[in-house]
Design a protein around this motif. Structure first.
Motif, short mmCIF file in Angstrom:
data_model
loop_
_atom_site.label_atom_id
_atom_site.label_comp_id
_atom_site.label_asym_id
_atom_site.label_seq_id
_atom_site.Cartn_x
_atom_site.Cartn_y
_atom_site.Cartn_z
N ASP A 81 -0.95 -22.32 58.52
CA ASP A 81 -1.47 -22.86 59.17
C ASP A 81 -1.35 -24.43 58.47
O ASP A 81 -2.67 -25.35 58.60
N ASN A 82 0.46 -24.16 58.10
CA ASN A 82 0.53 -25.65 57.06
C ASN A 82 -0.62 -25.90 55.66
O ASN A 82 -0.58 -27.36 55.19
N SER A 83 -1.11 -24.52 55.30
CA SER A 83 -1.66 -24.77 53.65
C SER A 83 -1.43 -23.61 52.96
O SER A 83 0.05 -22.58 53.73
N ASN A 84 -1.42 -23.78 51.72
CA ASN A 84 -1.06 -22.01 51.01
C ASN A 84 -1.89 -21.74 49.73
O ASN A 84 -2.75 -22.65 49.51
N LYS A 85 -1.65 -20.70 49.44
CA LYS A 85 -2.69 -19.68 48.42
C LYS A 85 -1.56 -19.03 48.16
O LYS A 85 -0.93 -17.88 48.28
N SER A 86 -1.84 -19.21 46.31
CA SER A 86 -0.52 -18.66 45.31
C SER A 86 -1.48 -17.69 44.26
O SER A 86 -2.79 -18.10 44.51
N PHE A 87 -1.16 -17.04 44.05
CA PHE A 87 -1.21 -15.70 43.15
C PHE A 87 -0.32 -15.10 42.40
O PHE A 87 0.52 -14.31 42.42
N GLU A 88 -0.51 -14.18 41.38
CA GLU A 88 0.67 -13.19 40.64
C GLU A 88 -0.28 -11.61 40.48
O GLU A 88 -1.43 -12.08 40.23
N LYS A 89 0.91 -10.45 40.23
CA LYS A 89 0.00 -9.99 40.18
C LYS A 89 1.20 -9.18 39.87
O LYS A 89 2.81 -8.40 40.12
N LYS A 90 0.65 -7.87 38.22
CA LYS A 90 1.78 -7.31 37.77
C LYS A 90 1.75 -5.94 38.23
O LYS A 90 0.61 -5.52 38.98
N PHE A 91 3.27 -5.61 38.18
CA PHE A 91 3.36 -3.72 38.50
C PHE A 91 4.18 -3.16 38.25
O PHE A 91 5.04 -3.97 37.17
N ALA A 92 4.45 -2.00 38.32
CA ALA A 92 5.50 -1.44 37.87
C ALA A 92 6.03 -0.67 38.48
O ALA A 92 5.60 -0.10 39.86
N VAL A 93 7.37 -0.48 38.64
CA VAL A 93 8.30 0.08 38.59
C VAL A 93 8.41 1.84 37.76
O VAL A 93 8.64 1.38 37.07
N GLY A 94 8.28 3.03 38.48
CA GLY A 94 8.06 4.11 37.48
C GLY A 94 7.46 4.63 36.96
O GLY A 94 6.25 3.33 36.99
N ILE A 95 7.03 5.06 35.98
CA ILE A 95 6.20 4.76 34.97
C ILE A 95 7.07 5.17 33.68
O ILE A 95 7.82 5.38 33.82
N ARG A 96 5.90 4.71 32.66
CA ARG A 96 5.89 4.25 31.50
C ARG A 96 7.48 5.78 30.70
O ARG A 96 6.67 6.80 31.01
N ASN A 97 8.52 5.84 30.81
CA ASN A 97 8.81 6.66 30.51
C ASN A 97 9.85 7.44 29.36
O ASN A 97 11.28 5.70 28.82
N LEU A 98 9.72 7.96 28.34
CA LEU A 98 10.83 8.78 28.04
C LEU A 98 11.29 9.84 27.61
O LEU A 98 10.56 11.20 27.56
N SER A 99 12.65 9.62 27.56
CA SER A 99 13.01 10.88 28.04
C SER A 99 13.55 12.26 25.95
O SER A 99 13.79 11.32 25.84
N ILE A 100 13.71 13.43 26.95
CA ILE A 100 13.54 14.08 25.38
C ILE A 100 15.98 13.97 25.88
O ILE A 100 15.06 15.20 26.49
#
Length: 174
Positions: A81-100
């Motif tokens: 309704d002609n107003s706004n509110k902003s915020f940020e959020k950190k997120f991950a894609v996948g899992i922390r991955n280390l392959s042998i």
């Protein structure tokens, strides 16, 4: 953020709460997806809903994940309704991955010291600090014969590194 995996479709949900005394006729969110270096990857838009006074509503959007595994930032701008509110959020894609990728032992002779080279690959979008290879070797009775670790190493983003450990086989029966 749910189902944020490479080559899948992630679900975004923004919970919008109307703390006012009047109904919000139209609320939606624009979600900018950014790398940790603040590079804009894409922007998606949620559905649009009304929100009763002192009520809440879930604003939803989907995103076809076309980035590497790692951490990202969602910059959310709720427009109502002609107003706004902003915020940020950190997120991950996948899992922390280390392959042998492989393991190599050259010129192994029982009774000597074996140099064991373990090749690993960092598939995360950030450097991994203090990575240690832990090698456990079992005997024929499934008992732990040796439990050794490499020195900690830092592995640069999206790169391969060799972790080295040594095994003293002096008292090991044939």
């Amino acid at each position: 953020v749910w189902n944020a995996e490479q080559n899948s479709t992630a679900d975004f949900k923004v919970i919008a709460i109307n703390r006012g005394k009047e109904k919000i006729e139209t609320a939606k969110a624009l979600i900018g997806i950014y790398s940790l270096l603040d590079e804009k990857i894409t922007e998606i838009e949620t559905d649009s809903k009304s929100i009763e006074a002192l009520g809440e509503s879930d604003l939803s959007a989907k995103w076809k994940v076309n980035v590497l595994s790692g951490d990202y930032i969602a910059k959310v701008n709720i427009i109502y309704d002609n107003s706004n509110k902003s915020f940020e959020k950190k997120f991950a894609v996948g899992i922390r991955n280390l392959s042998i990728e492989g393991m190599l032992v050259n010129n192994f002779q029982l009774g000597g010291i074996a140099k064991i080279q373990i090749l690993v690959e960092n598939k995360w979008n950030q450097d991994l600090k203090g990575v240690v290879a832990n090698l456990i070797i079992y005997n024929s009775e499934n008992q732990v014969l040796v439990d050794i670790k490499s020195s900690p190493e830092d592995i640069v983003t999206l790169s391969k590194k060799e972790l080295i450990t040594y095994w003293d086989t002096a008292d090991i029966p044939e």
